[in-house]
Design an enzyme around this catalytic site. Sequence first.
Site, PDB file in Angstrom:
ATOM      1  CG  ASP A  14      -1.898   1.017   1.351  1.00 21.29           C
ATOM      2  OD1 ASP A  14      -2.290   1.522   0.229  1.00 21.29           O
ATOM      3  OD2 ASP A  14      -2.137   2.009   2.337  1.00 21.29           O
ATOM      4  CE1 TYR A  44       2.011   4.786  -4.406  1.00 14.71           C
ATOM      5  CE2 TYR A  44       0.311   2.687  -4.138  1.00 14.71           C
ATOM      6  CZ  TYR A  44       1.595   3.342  -4.244  1.00 14.71           C
ATOM      7  OH  TYR A  44       2.839   2.463  -4.457  1.00 14.71           O
ATOM      8  CB  CYS A  76      -3.837   0.334  -2.179  1.00 12.49           C
ATOM      9  SG  CYS A  76      -3.748   2.012  -3.058  1.00 12.49           S
ATOM     10  CB  THR A  78      -5.940   4.390  -5.214  1.00 11.21           C
ATOM     11  OG1 THR A  78      -6.642   4.696  -3.956  1.00 11.21           O
ATOM     12  CG2 THR A  78      -5.542   5.374  -6.354  1.00 11.21           C
ATOM     13  CB  CYS A 187      -9.634   4.826   0.947  1.00 12.36           C
ATOM     14  SG  CYS A 187      -7.876   4.994   1.301  1.00 12.36           S
TER      15      CYS A 187
HETATM   16  N1  DGL Z   1      -4.883   3.145   0.865  1.00  9.73           N
HETATM   17  C1  DGL Z   1      -5.075   3.771  -0.647  1.00  9.73           C
HETATM   18  C2  DGL Z   1      -6.569   3.138  -1.216  1.00  9.73           C
HETATM   19  O1  DGL Z   1      -6.954   1.930  -0.612  1.00  9.73           O
HETATM   20  C3  DGL Z   1      -4.957   5.145  -0.889  1.00  9.73           C
HETATM   21  C4  DGL Z   1      -4.282   6.004  -0.135  1.00  9.73           C
HETATM   22  C5  DGL Z   1      -3.477   6.921  -0.951  1.00  9.73           C
HETATM   23  O2  DGL Z   1      -3.943   8.009  -1.368  1.00  9.73           O
HETATM   24  O3  DGL Z   1      -2.419   6.821  -1.035  1.00  9.73           O
HETATM   25  O4  DGL Z   1      -7.119   3.716  -1.928  1.00  9.73           O
END
Ligand code: DGL
Length: 263
Positions: A14, A44, A76, A78, A187
């Site tokens: 992540d 991210y 993650c 994203t 997220c």
């Molecule tokens: N943990 C990431 C997700 O599930 C996003 C965190 C980030 O923006 O880096 O989307």
Amino acid sequence: MKKNKKNKIIIIIDSGIGGLYLFKYIKNLNKNCIYIMDNDGFPYGNKNYLYIYKRIYKIILLIKKKYKINLLIIACNTASITCINILKKKFNFKIIGTFPNIEKAKKKTKNKNILLLGTFITINSNYLMKKNKKNKKFNIIKYYSSTLVEEAEKKIVKNKINKKKIKNIFNKIIKKKIIPDTIILGCTHFSFLQKEIKKIFKKKIYFINYFSNIKKKIKKYLSKKNEKTKKFFFYTKKFFLNLNFYNIIKNKYNFNYIKKIKI
Ligand code: DGL
């Protein structure tokens, strides 16, 4: 990093601390595991697909040189939404990811109002557009917040949280005529803030986080337990604000060692 091609290892990746819940679960399954926090690429959620893909690809190539990977978990939303398909084409081990579970939310909601929280990239993704097409029966409010990601990081990294800031994020939503009764934490960071969000809504909320779905997928791929397991934590950037963070993480999650990797 010691050469260790014999023992198969699970990788969780992540941009930050989002996958640590999952790490706990893997740890209890007695599996060798490396948790990778790509904090040099954090967040991210406001980057483009190519940026995220390139980082993960480079990191995994580096790890692959030293370890025999049997499962890569992209903890993650994203990153899963933007690049799991291309990563699957590049590597020959199993890769699974986390995705907002809209189907489950539709089953759970009673008032047909769902709040889907995610990052900018997730909320505006084609993936969600497609998922959302046949949607007349449900009102799905899609909401992105980078502040929420930052607050989740702060809670774990600095042991600090700004409750007011978190509350402000939901101001508009709690003033709506019909308040959602189901929230998708789209997220992985947001799972760390479930308690705080629950308090703001002051009513019974059904939370959909990322664990249940991915746990089922993981079990499918894992059979035998390892006898003596190793757990490593790799990161890509030193935190200057709280150098003690790594010790806290090491002790809290019982990592064998913690190391910075250079990509
Ligand atoms: N943990 C990431 C997700 O599930 C996003 C965190 C980030 O923006 O880096 O989307």
